[in-house]
Design a protein around this motif. Structure first.
Motif, PDB file in Angstrom:
ATOM      1  N   CYS A 128       0.857  -1.188   0.000  1.00 33.16           N
ATOM      2  CA  CYS A 128       0.000   0.000   0.000  1.00 33.16           C
ATOM      3  C   CYS A 128       0.891   1.237   0.000  1.00 33.16           C
ATOM      4  N   ARG A 129       0.874   1.994  -1.082  1.00 40.25           N
ATOM      5  CA  ARG A 129       1.695   3.203  -1.191  1.00 40.25           C
ATOM      6  C   ARG A 129       0.834   4.366  -1.650  1.00 40.25           C
ATOM      7  N   PRO A 130      -0.014   4.898  -0.778  1.00 43.59           N
ATOM      8  CA  PRO A 130      -0.917   5.975  -1.200  1.00 43.59           C
ATOM      9  C   PRO A 130      -0.177   7.267  -1.513  1.00 43.59           C
ATOM     10  N   LEU A 131       0.973   7.519  -0.869  1.00 38.52           N
ATOM     11  CA  LEU A 131       1.704   8.756  -1.113  1.00 38.52           C
ATOM     12  C   LEU A 131       2.231   8.797  -2.542  1.00 38.52           C
ATOM     13  N   GLY A 132       2.775   7.697  -3.016  1.00 43.31           N
ATOM     14  CA  GLY A 132       3.250   7.636  -4.395  1.00 43.31           C
ATOM     15  C   GLY A 132       2.112   7.812  -5.388  1.00 43.31           C
ATOM     16  N   PHE A 133       0.970   7.275  -5.062  1.00 42.53           N
ATOM     17  CA  PHE A 133      -0.199   7.432  -5.928  1.00 42.53           C
ATOM     18  C   PHE A 133      -0.635   8.889  -5.984  1.00 42.53           C
ATOM     19  N   LEU A 134      -0.679   9.557  -4.837  1.00 45.14           N
ATOM     20  CA  LEU A 134      -1.126  10.951  -4.787  1.00 45.14           C
ATOM     21  C   LEU A 134      -0.134  11.885  -5.473  1.00 45.14           C
ATOM     22  N   ILE A 135       1.165  11.631  -5.314  1.00 42.78           N
ATOM     23  CA  ILE A 135       2.166  12.465  -5.976  1.00 42.78           C
ATOM     24  C   ILE A 135       2.126  12.251  -7.480  1.00 42.78           C
ATOM     25  N   GLY A 136       1.907  11.040  -7.909  1.00 43.60           N
ATOM     26  CA  GLY A 136       1.890  10.732  -9.334  1.00 43.60           C
ATOM     27  C   GLY A 136       0.599  11.080 -10.043  1.00 43.60           C
ATOM     28  N   LEU A 137      -0.448  11.395  -9.300  1.00 44.41           N
ATOM     29  CA  LEU A 137      -1.753  11.658  -9.903  1.00 44.41           C
ATOM     30  C   LEU A 137      -1.771  12.850 -10.865  1.00 44.41           C
ATOM     31  N   PRO A 138      -1.171  14.004 -10.543  1.00 45.22           N
ATOM     32  CA  PRO A 138      -1.181  15.099 -11.531  1.00 45.22           C
ATOM     33  C   PRO A 138      -0.448  14.744 -12.814  1.00 45.22           C
ATOM     34  N   PHE A 139       0.664  14.023 -12.681  1.00 47.78           N
ATOM     35  CA  PHE A 139       1.407  13.612 -13.866  1.00 47.78           C
ATOM     36  C   PHE A 139       0.619  12.601 -14.687  1.00 47.78           C
ATOM     37  N   ALA A 140      -0.127  11.760 -14.001  1.00 43.22           N
ATOM     38  CA  ALA A 140      -0.960  10.794 -14.715  1.00 43.22           C
ATOM     39  C   ALA A 140      -2.105  11.484 -15.444  1.00 43.22           C
ATOM     40  N   LEU A 141      -2.620  12.561 -14.879  1.00 46.51           N
ATOM     41  CA  LEU A 141      -3.680  13.307 -15.562  1.00 46.51           C
ATOM     42  C   LEU A 141      -3.150  13.959 -16.845  1.00 46.51           C
ATOM     43  N   VAL A 142      -1.940  14.499 -16.790  1.00 48.53           N
ATOM     44  CA  VAL A 142      -1.315  15.041 -18.000  1.00 48.53           C
ATOM     45  C   VAL A 142      -1.088  13.926 -19.014  1.00 48.53           C
ATOM     46  N   ALA A 143      -0.635  12.773 -18.523  1.00 48.32           N
ATOM     47  CA  ALA A 143      -0.418  11.630 -19.408  1.00 48.32           C
ATOM     48  C   ALA A 143      -1.738  11.122 -19.977  1.00 48.32           C
ATOM     49  N   LEU A 144      -2.831  11.301 -19.242  1.00 46.50           N
ATOM     50  CA  LEU A 144      -4.137  10.900 -19.749  1.00 46.50           C
ATOM     51  C   LEU A 144      -4.521  11.730 -20.967  1.00 46.50           C
ATOM     52  N   VAL A 145      -4.232  13.022 -20.918  1.00 45.03           N
ATOM     53  CA  VAL A 145      -4.498  13.880 -22.073  1.00 45.03           C
ATOM     54  C   VAL A 145      -3.645  13.434 -23.257  1.00 45.03           C
ATOM     55  N   LEU A 146      -2.370  13.120 -22.981  1.00 49.08           N
ATOM     56  CA  LEU A 146      -1.497  12.623 -24.053  1.00 49.08           C
ATOM     57  C   LEU A 146      -1.996  11.294 -24.604  1.00 49.08           C
ATOM     58  N   SER A 147      -2.572  10.467 -23.730  1.00 44.77           N
ATOM     59  CA  SER A 147      -3.071   9.184 -24.216  1.00 44.77           C
ATOM     60  C   SER A 147      -4.296   9.355 -25.097  1.00 44.77           C
ATOM     61  N   LEU A 148      -5.110  10.366 -24.821  1.00 43.08           N
ATOM     62  CA  LEU A 148      -6.245  10.641 -25.700  1.00 43.08           C
ATOM     63  C   LEU A 148      -5.758  11.095 -27.076  1.00 43.08           C
ATOM     64  N   VAL A 149      -4.724  11.929 -27.086  1.00 45.05           N
ATOM     65  CA  VAL A 149      -4.112  12.328 -28.358  1.00 45.05           C
ATOM     66  C   VAL A 149      -3.534  11.096 -29.049  1.00 45.05           C
ATOM     67  N   GLY A 150      -2.903  10.225 -28.268  1.00 46.17           N
ATOM     68  CA  GLY A 150      -2.346   8.996 -28.827  1.00 46.17           C
ATOM     69  C   GLY A 150      -3.407   8.083 -29.413  1.00 46.17           C
ATOM     70  N   ALA A 151      -4.579   8.048 -28.787  1.00 46.05           N
ATOM     71  CA  ALA A 151      -5.671   7.220 -29.313  1.00 46.05           C
ATOM     72  C   ALA A 151      -6.150   7.747 -30.666  1.00 46.05           C
ATOM     73  N   VAL A 152      -6.236   9.072 -30.779  1.00 46.58           N
ATOM     74  CA  VAL A 152      -6.648   9.657 -32.063  1.00 46.58           C
ATOM     75  C   VAL A 152      -5.596   9.379 -33.133  1.00 46.58           C
ATOM     76  N   VAL A 153      -4.327   9.551 -32.782  1.00 46.78           N
ATOM     77  CA  VAL A 153      -3.247   9.277 -33.738  1.00 46.78           C
ATOM     78  C   VAL A 153      -3.236   7.811 -34.126  1.00 46.78           C
ATOM     79  N   TRP A 154      -3.526   6.922 -33.165  1.00 48.93           N
ATOM     80  CA  TRP A 154      -3.550   5.495 -33.452  1.00 48.93           C
ATOM     81  C   TRP A 154      -4.647   5.157 -34.453  1.00 48.93           C
ATOM     82  N   VAL A 155      -5.818   5.745 -34.262  1.00 50.38           N
ATOM     83  CA  VAL A 155      -6.926   5.480 -35.184  1.00 50.38           C
ATOM     84  C   VAL A 155      -6.573   5.987 -36.582  1.00 50.38           C
ATOM     85  N   ILE A 156      -6.031   7.188 -36.663  1.00 47.31           N
ATOM     86  CA  ILE A 156      -5.651   7.741 -37.971  1.00 47.31           C
ATOM     87  C   ILE A 156      -4.552   6.901 -38.613  1.00 47.31           C
TER      88      ILE A 156
END
Length: 73
Positions: A4-32
């Motif tokens: 159980c490492r909640p601190l690592g999860f909480l620190i990484g959450l903003p970076f994961a949200l930015v990566a989520l936006v990049l993954s949406l861009v990646g999904a569009v690029v993948w489809v194209i």
């Protein structure tokens, strides 16, 4: 993620949200890229672009795992 490492999860959450936006861009690029490689199979760069997009889609999971593994309990 057996420990159980909640601190690592909480620190990484903003970076994961930015990566989520990049993954949406990646999904569009993948489809194209997939559509372009189906239309014209001679375009090998479209297949490479689709592979890059798939790695962008997996990015949020990798970031959360990296932060969770980096922070001790």
């Amino acid at each position: 993620m057996g420990d159980c490492r909640p601190l690592g999860f909480l620190i990484g959450l903003p970076f994961a949200l930015v990566a989520l936006v990049l993954s949406l861009v990646g999904a569009v690029v993948w489809v194209i890229g997939t559509v372009l490689s189906c239309i014209c199979p001679c375009c090998i760069c479209c297949a490479g672009l689709a592979n890059l997009a798939v790695s962008l889609v997996k990015l949020p999971i990798k970031i959360i795992q990296w932060f969770t593994d980096s922070i001790p309990c």
